[in-house]
Design a protein around this motif. Structure first.
Motif, PDB file in Angstrom:
ATOM      1  N   VAL A 142      28.939  63.183  80.061  1.00 13.37           N
ATOM      2  CA  VAL A 142      28.468  63.028  78.685  1.00 13.37           C
ATOM      3  C   VAL A 142      28.097  61.570  78.414  1.00 13.37           C
ATOM      4  N   ASP A 201      24.430  60.498  77.267  1.00 12.12           N
ATOM      5  CA  ASP A 201      24.276  59.832  75.978  1.00 12.12           C
ATOM      6  C   ASP A 201      23.610  58.466  76.142  1.00 12.12           C
ATOM      7  N   GLU A 202      23.980  57.755  77.180  1.00 11.65           N
ATOM      8  CA  GLU A 202      23.373  56.452  77.454  1.00 11.65           C
ATOM      9  C   GLU A 202      21.858  56.597  77.663  1.00 11.65           C
ATOM     10  N   LYS A 219      19.991  59.214  76.767  1.00 16.39           N
ATOM     11  CA  LYS A 219      19.414  59.761  75.529  1.00 16.39           C
ATOM     12  C   LYS A 219      19.074  58.645  74.555  1.00 16.39           C
ATOM     13  N   GLN A 220      19.998  57.720  74.362  1.00 17.24           N
ATOM     14  CA  GLN A 220      19.787  56.624  73.424  1.00 17.24           C
ATOM     15  C   GLN A 220      18.728  55.638  73.927  1.00 17.24           C
ATOM     16  N   TRP A 228      17.584  65.553  73.427  1.00 15.64           N
ATOM     17  CA  TRP A 228      18.672  66.272  74.088  1.00 15.64           C
ATOM     18  C   TRP A 228      19.798  66.513  73.093  1.00 15.64           C
ATOM     19  N   ASP A 229      20.405  67.688  73.226  1.00 13.27           N
ATOM     20  CA  ASP A 229      21.664  67.971  72.542  1.00 13.27           C
ATOM     21  C   ASP A 229      22.742  68.029  73.615  1.00 13.27           C
ATOM     22  N   ILE A 230      23.861  67.400  73.350  1.00 14.28           N
ATOM     23  CA  ILE A 230      24.983  67.389  74.288  1.00 14.28           C
ATOM     24  C   ILE A 230      26.166  68.023  73.571  1.00 14.28           C
TER      25      ILE A 230
END
Length: 86
Positions: free
Chosen positions: A31, A35-36, A38-39, A45-47
């Motif tokens: 995760v 997330d890294e 994605k940002q 993306w949905d996590i």
């Protein structure tokens, strides 16, 4: 295998679903990586982490005779899916 290079080039929207009790895949690490990326790359993306599910999405120790047969798995996805895109 480190998937970061492939993930950075991925252009499709995605939903990443992890079991919080997974002992096969390091959920927190996965995760954090997603997330890294994605940002940093504005990924669509949905996590999602289902805290009481394991690697096979079996909830709270429910038995699963064959892949996909746990009623709890289907219920969790039925409950989850309408809320992902709000």
């Amino acid at each position: 295998y480190d998937p970061r290079d492939d993930l950075v080039t991925m252009e499709q929207p995605a939903i990443w679903i992890y079991g919080g009790l997974d002992t096969s895949i390091p959920t927190r690490q996965s995760v954090a990586i997603l997330d890294e990326i994605k940002q940093a790359y504005a990924k669509n993306w949905d996590i999602v982490v289902i805290t009481n599910a394991n690697h096979h999405m079996v909830i709270d120790g429910s038995s699963c005779q064959t892949e996909g047969e746990s009623a709890n798995v289907f219920q969790i996805f039925d409950d989850l899916m309408p809320n992902l895109f709000n």
